[in-house]
Write a protein that holds these residues in place. Structure first.
Motif, PDB file in Angstrom:
ATOM      1  N   LEU A 187      -1.827   6.913  -0.009  1.00  0.00           N
ATOM      2  CA  LEU A 187      -3.266   7.112  -0.197  1.00  0.00           C
ATOM      3  C   LEU A 187      -4.060   5.912   0.291  1.00  0.00           C
ATOM      4  N   TRP A 188      -3.540   4.749  -0.054  1.00  0.00           N
ATOM      5  CA  TRP A 188      -4.202   3.515   0.330  1.00  0.00           C
ATOM      6  C   TRP A 188      -4.247   3.396   1.861  1.00  0.00           C
ATOM      7  N   LEU A 189      -3.126   3.747   2.474  1.00  0.00           N
ATOM      8  CA  LEU A 189      -3.043   3.705   3.942  1.00  0.00           C
ATOM      9  C   LEU A 189      -4.104   4.626   4.548  1.00  0.00           C
ATOM     10  N   ILE A 190      -4.226   5.801   3.956  1.00  0.00           N
ATOM     11  CA  ILE A 190      -5.204   6.750   4.498  1.00  0.00           C
ATOM     12  C   ILE A 190      -6.609   6.179   4.382  1.00  0.00           C
ATOM     13  N   ARG A 191      -6.917   5.599   3.204  1.00  0.00           N
ATOM     14  CA  ARG A 191      -8.275   5.112   2.985  1.00  0.00           C
ATOM     15  C   ARG A 191      -8.582   3.873   3.819  1.00  0.00           C
ATOM     16  N   GLU A 192      -7.596   2.992   3.940  1.00  0.00           N
ATOM     17  CA  GLU A 192      -7.883   1.702   4.565  1.00  0.00           C
ATOM     18  C   GLU A 192      -7.600   1.667   6.058  1.00  0.00           C
ATOM     19  N   VAL A 193      -6.703   2.522   6.531  1.00  0.00           N
ATOM     20  CA  VAL A 193      -6.333   2.443   7.953  1.00  0.00           C
ATOM     21  C   VAL A 193      -6.634   3.745   8.703  1.00  0.00           C
ATOM     22  N   TYR A 194      -6.032   4.836   8.250  1.00  0.00           N
ATOM     23  CA  TYR A 194      -6.149   6.073   9.028  1.00  0.00           C
ATOM     24  C   TYR A 194      -7.587   6.582   9.108  1.00  0.00           C
ATOM     25  N   ALA A 226       0.831  -1.210   0.000  1.00  0.00           N
ATOM     26  CA  ALA A 226       0.000   0.000   0.000  1.00  0.00           C
ATOM     27  C   ALA A 226       0.855   1.245   0.000  1.00  0.00           C
ATOM     28  N   GLY A 227       0.403   2.246  -0.711  1.00  0.00           N
ATOM     29  CA  GLY A 227       1.056   3.545  -0.681  1.00  0.00           C
ATOM     30  C   GLY A 227       0.358   4.417   0.343  1.00  0.00           C
TER      31      GLY A 227
END
Lengths: 259, 255
Positions: A170-177, A167-168
């Motif tokens: 953006l992905w981290l933001i959408r899926e985790v943060y 994950a990059g």
């Protein structure tokens, strides 16, 4: 059979609740037949007729008052959310920033915000932006600390896991943060709504020529308890309605949370 | 890395000084208007003057009086209402919408009404502070009572514990825990209410000094009073945190 009994009980509870309200109004009406009491609490009829005339625009500024208060509260509320979230994200970015700024944020949070109302009036005058900024100051730390706690509560394992899957940012933001903080923010939204309404009304009360706070202050100057009571009840009803709406919205988005 | 905390603390102090210095500089350079923003040195002079002529102690004590009496009254009424809510399911169901209504209403705006009812003295200020916190205390007390597991109650009963034993040994600790968790938030609310109550019709107290400064365009008076309020808030919060940590020392840590 048990379901029917539960339904019956719910109706009975509702009936008693309605009776309690009716009883209070009757006691109020009877007690206010004495002049001494009427000067303190007015009468139910006077409050209703005052409210009706106000709603039709024949008292103070009419519904414009409510519109002004809601406008200030809503703008301050939204600005508070944006600034609070942005601040929390920036502060979580670096260990050094967090360590150095954390005590400052805690100190700023400890200051009773209502105490700053006269300062805002001195600096910005009795203007609309001044009231919006005051509302923002009152709620921004609620949003900030809830998102900040949400971001800090994330288990490293989730981040490492999603990263390991490639994950990059953006992905981290959408899926985790985002999922981790939404729940924290949601619980503070109700508190912020109550505070933003109260802050707007108090700022208007101290210095203004429109808004529900002005309605209340003006009623007090004229020694018209029906105006004060009608103003307070209107704000209470609006606050209650806003609270219900936020609860409903929160319920709809509950699925998007990190369990 | 043992040097890290030292550097962090140094940076904090430096940042604070930088903020105060840039404030002072911005006013001296004319970027900020002195009549609105005062200056850190002027605020300091104001505070020293208050310390010398006794204003500091008098105003703080008056505000703390409103805060403390109102808080105690709110705590007591909240505990009683909460005990009723927590112990009787029928009562809780009956008054639930009323509790929700009061809880959603911004209680700070009740002051004008209280002033009509209870006069222009200190009494309406007590009522305002109490009204702001009592419902939060009640909700937490009820939660504390409901939070007690039935097995624990049955266990104590089976071993011969009566009403008194149940109350003192089972319910009281749970209530204390729940009320304590809300205590820090409540102190903030109560302090807000105490200061706000002095905005209207008061002749002393920190809230009065703040509005008086606004009326006379004395920004240093506002900032000095806000500084005192801030110090009181920080001291109360630190003290409560210590109490909370002591009271919950027996619990397993969640970290």
């Amino acid at each position: 059979m048990p379901r029917r009994r539960a339904g019956l009980r719910a109706i009975a509870v509702l009936a008693v609740q309605v009776l309690m309200v009716a009883g209070l109004v009757v006691i109020w009406a009877l007690a206010s037949r004495r002049l001494g009491v009427r000067l303190l609490v007015s009468t139910p009829g006077a409050v209703i007729s005052w409210w009706w005339e106000w709603a039709q625009g024949r008292r103070v500024n009419g519904l414009e008052d409510l519109r002004v208060t809601l406008y200030e509260a809503l703008l301050g509320y939204l600005l508070g959310i944006v600034l609070g979230v942005a601040g929390a994200v920036l502060m979580s970015a670096s260990w050094w920033v967090r360590q150095v700024l954390a005590p400052l944020a805690a100190i700023a949070n400890a200051l009773p915000k209502i105490a700053m109302a006269p300062l805002f009036i001195l600096v910005f005058g009795a203007t609309l932006p001044g009231k919006v900024y005051f509302v923002t100051a009152g709620v921004v730390f609620i949003a900030f600390f809830s998102v900040y706690s949400g971001l800090r509560s994330i288990d490293r394992i989730y981040i490492d896991h999603v990263r390991a899957l490639g994950a990059g940012r953006l992905w981290l933001i959408r899926e985790v943060y985002a999922p981790a903080t939404v729940g924290w923010l949601a619980t503070s939204l109700r508190l912020m709504a109550a505070w933003s309404l109260a802050s707007a009304v108090i700022a208007e009360y101290i210095s203004s020529s429109s808004g529900m706070g002005y309605v209340i202050a003006f009623g007090q100057q004229l020694i018209k308890p029906e105006q004060v009571i009608a103003g307070i009840l209107t704000i209470a009803a609006v606050a209650m309605a806003a609270d219900r709406v936020i609860v409903q919205v929160e319920r709809r988005f509950r699925g998007w949370r990190l369990a | 890395m043992p040097w890290r905390p030292l550097v962090v603390n140094l940076l904090r102090v430096l940042l604070l000084f930088a903020l105060l210095y840039s404030w002072q500089f911005a006013v001296d350079a004319g970027w900020l208007k002195k009549i609105f923003w005062s200056r850190p040195t002027d605020i300091w002079v104001e505070l020293v003057g208050w310390w010398r002529d006794g204003t500091l102690a008098r105003a703080s004590l008056e505000s703390l009086d409103v805060f403390a009496v109102g808080y105690a009254a709110g705590l007591l009424t909240g505990l009683v209402l909460g005990a009723l809510l927590g112990s009787s399911r029928g009562f809780a169901r009956l008054v639930e919408p009323f509790v929700a209504f009061v809880n959603a209403t911004p209680r700070l705006i009740l002051l004008p009404l209280f002033m009509v009812w209870f006069g222009f003295g200190i009494a309406p200020r007590y009522f305002l502070v109490a009204s702001v916190i009592f419902i939060v205390v009640a909700i937490n007390t009820a939660a504390g009572i409901r939070d007690v597991p039935a097995t624990l109650v049955n266990d104590v009963r089976m071993k011969g514990g009566g009403r008194a034993a149940l109350g003192l040994e089972v319910y009281a600790p749970s209530i204390v825990l729940w009320v304590l968790t809300a205590a820090r938030v409540n102190v903030g609310y109560a302090l807000n209410a105490a200061i706000a109550s002095e905005f209207i019709g008061a002749s002393g107290g920190l809230g009065y000094l703040i509005v008086d400064g606004q009326g006379k365009f004395l920004a240093s008076q506002i900032f000095a009073a806000l500084t005192v309020v801030l110090v009181i808030a920080l001291v109360l919060d630190t003290a409560l945190l210590a109490v909370e940590q002591r009271a919950t020392r027996w619990m397993p840590s969640i970290d």
